[in-house]
Design an enzyme around this catalytic site. Structure first.
Site, PDB file in Angstrom:
ATOM      1  NE  ARG A 186      87.623  47.069  34.644  1.00 42.39           N
ATOM      2  CZ  ARG A 186      86.447  47.698  34.677  1.00 42.39           C
ATOM      3  NH1 ARG A 186      86.320  48.826  35.357  1.00 42.39           N
ATOM      4  NH2 ARG A 186      85.404  47.210  34.029  1.00 42.39           N
ATOM      5  CB  CYS A 244      84.283  53.759  31.299  1.00 40.05           C
ATOM      6  SG  CYS A 244      82.508  54.053  31.460  1.00 40.05           S
TER       7      CYS A 244
END
Length: 287
Positions: A186, A244
């Site tokens: 990611r 995050c």
């Protein structure tokens, strides 16, 4: 140290929830299991059990900024204070947080409480899964504590939630090191985001440190030496900002840094759910 073992908690329960001459309150938290955090089989087989005398701290639907377009957003301190009083959470007590993953979101609640000025907050190492594996006593539900009016939220200077503007400013000044807790795929942009409308990649000048690298397989933190090694090459003198996907696993990194006595610690609350969506915010791809 902000971690407590299952053995220590067992002794606290046997001592009528007294530890270090203070009352102890247990806070249980959880998240939907559809995300990257996977609940262990022992929890799936015992979905309703809790450690006795636990208060349910629901940071997804209850203790949250319900006006925010982004998930899991920390409410204002006034709203947080009201929620804590409604839940009967006393800031003068020792608070022990656990979840049913091992630790996927317990650190999030830990950071929320620390940001509101609560001094004695701990995370149960291994959480509910370890408690169950050790066949310790459980009950079938959480409790409803009596409402209070003694919780006064005091903004901390060491544990702080920051917004996108502050992160954007930091890209220019590079004052704080920015750590991203998402997976390498990611972070690099090679792995497509699951949320609709999110770009792939990472915040410029950020460093990838997947939260799982700080944990053992059961969700317990690795040793201080191992955590120190993982952060060895990060500039830490001025403080750290953590990001995050939605502000949850960033708090695992924050708690790990806290174990090394690093301050100040800042969590970007909107994290990638905001940064990846707002088109004017710059992104990078690759490692």
């Amino acid at each position: 140290m902000s971690i407590i073992s299952t053995q220590e908690l067992q002794l606290i329960i046997e001592n009528n929830y007294i530890w270090r001459n203070k009352n102890v309150q247990l806070l249980f938290t959880t998240m939907d299991s559809s995300g990257p955090g996977v609940k262990p089989d022992i929890v799936k087989q015992n979905p309703e059990v809790r450690i006795p005398n636990s208060i349910f701290f629901d940071f997804q639907h209850d203790v949250v900024d319900k006006s925010s377009p982004y998930s899991n957003t920390m409410p204002s301190l006034d709203e947080f204070e009201t929620a804590m009083n409604e839940l009967g959470i006393n800031p003068d007590n020792i608070l022990i947080v656990y979840d049913d993953f091992g630790n996927f979101c317990a650190s999030r609640v830990w950071f929320m409480l620390k940001s509101a000025g609560v001094s004695d907050v701990f995370v149960l190492s291994g959480g509910l899964p370890k408690w169950l594996q050790e066949e310790r006593q459980v009950t079938s539900s959480c409790i409803s504590a009596n409402k209070i009016d003694s919780f006064v939220a005091k903004p901390s200077t060491d544990y702080v939630f920051v917004n996108a503007d502050e992160v954007l400013s930091n890209i220019e000044t590079n004052t704080y090191s920015l750590l991203d807790a998402r997976s390498p795929g990611r972070f690099s942009g090679q792995e497509q985001e699951t949320r609709v409308g999110l770009r792939s990649g990472h915040i410029p000048n950020s460093v990838n440190l997947h939260y799982k690298n700080l944990q053992q397989e059961n969700g317990e933190f690795k040793s201080i030496a191992e955590i120190s090694h993982l952060l060895a090459d990060i500039e830490k003198e001025n403080g750290l900002i953590f990001s995050c996907g939605s502000g949850v696993t960033a708090c695992i990194l924050a708690q790990a840094a806290d174990m090394l006595d690093l301050k100040p610690l800042k969590v970007f609350d909107g994290s990638w759910s905001q940064w990846g969506k707002e088109q004017h915010l710059p992104i990078k791809t690759g490692s």
